[in-house]
Write an enzyme that holds these catalytic residues in place. Structure first.
Site, short mmCIF file in Angstrom:
data_model
loop_
_atom_site.label_atom_id
_atom_site.label_comp_id
_atom_site.label_asym_id
_atom_site.label_seq_id
_atom_site.Cartn_x
_atom_site.Cartn_y
_atom_site.Cartn_z
N ARG A 18 0.84 -1.20 0.00
CA ARG A 18 0.00 0.00 0.00
C ARG A 18 0.87 1.25 0.00
O ARG A 18 0.58 2.23 -0.69
CB ARG A 18 -0.93 0.01 1.21
CG ARG A 18 -2.06 -1.00 1.14
CD ARG A 18 -2.98 -0.85 2.34
NE ARG A 18 -3.76 0.38 2.27
CZ ARG A 18 -4.46 0.87 3.29
NH1 ARG A 18 -4.46 0.26 4.46
NH2 ARG A 18 -5.15 1.99 3.14
N CYS A 68 -1.06 6.39 8.97
CA CYS A 68 -1.42 5.12 8.34
C CYS A 68 -2.54 5.41 7.36
O CYS A 68 -2.52 6.44 6.68
CB CYS A 68 -1.82 4.09 9.39
SG CYS A 68 -3.19 4.62 10.45
#
Length: 277
Positions: free
Chosen positions: A185, A236
């Site tokens: 990611r 995050c």
């Protein structure tokens, strides 16, 4: 700040003293708002109450990302509803090694609200059961009366807003950043949740899963101290697993990064903000 972890054996001994800590079940599943409550009903540490990721630890999605911080007033109301006060130690647990809501709750209570005695159960629910701990079963009704009755509290925390930053702060300060998402990611190779892939320019990647052993316990403090990158801000996808990295810095005895609470899901709301791959 107290040491941030407690073992299952240590928790057993505290409970046996007759003056146990307040235990908060923080289990959750991203994208399933009712899952944590259902898990609590199926079985939880004796006397524990459920602290809900979506209801108690975040405001509704939108401005500020997928899990914005709740207002001071809303979080204070949750703490008062649960009877949480600075005089009673807290123990938090989930079933993901703290990577999801237990670390978020630790950060909100210890770093933001300033509770002086907050610890996360190392290894979570599985560690408790492996140590021979029993579970209580909740009722099926879903009513608030399922949880142990507690006297509502009146604690009004003195929040430390210097513990977190906004996107505007990042753009003004250009601090060093650590991203807690998986490397795929981070590199923009896949993005299963947010509409834009990639990372904030200049960030380094330290996936929160790297803080744990295969058994779901935190790695030794000396190992974490050596492997955690220098960082002033952690982020995050939505400000949840970033708290696990911040917790790891606390375990390691390293200075704590601030939290970019909105994280990637907030950063990409403005198409003019740069994206790296």
């Amino acid at each position: 700040m107290t040491h941030p972890l407690i073992t299952a054996d240590e928790l057993h001994r505290l409970i046996e003293t007759g003056a146990p800590p307040r235990i908060l079940d923080c289990r959750a599943r991203l994208g399933e708002p009712e899952a944590g409550r259902h898990l609590w009903r199926q079985g939880h540490l004796p006397g524990s109450q459920h602290l809900d990721l979506d209801r108690d630890l975040a405001a509704p999605p939108g401005e500020g990302g997928r899990h914005p911080l709740p207002s001071r007033e809303a979080f204070t109301a949750s703490l008062q509803r649960l009877g949480i006060t600075p005089e009673v130690p807290l123990v938090l647990y989930d079933d993901m090694g703290g990577q999801l809501a237990a670390a978020r709750a630790w950060w909100m209570l210890a770093c933001w609200a300033g509770h002086p005695a907050v610890r996360v159960l190392d290894g979570g629910l599985s560690a408790w059961q492996a140590a021979g701990g029993d579970l209580d079963i909740g009722a099926e009704s879903g009513a608030e009366s399922e949880a142990p009755a507690v006297e509502p509290g009146d604690w009004t925390p003195s929040f430390d807003d210097s513990a977190w930053v906004t996107a505007e702060d990042l753009q003004a300060e250009s601090p060093s950043l650590v991203d807690a998402r998986a490397e795929a990611r981070f590199r923009g190779e896949e993005e299963p949740i947010d509409p834009v892939a990639g990372h904030i320019p200049g960030a380094c990647c330290h996936p929160s899963a790297a803080n744990l052993t295969a058994e779901g316990h935190f790695r030794p403090a000396a190992v974490l101290a050596r492997e955690l990158p220098e960082a002033e801000v952690g982020y995050c996808g939505s400000g949840v697993t970033a708290c696990h990295n911040i917790l790891a810095y606390a375990v390691a005895g390293r200075p704590l990064p601030r939290l970019y609470a909105g994280s990637w899901s907030d950063w990409i709301r403005d198409p003019d903000r740069p994206v790296a791959h």
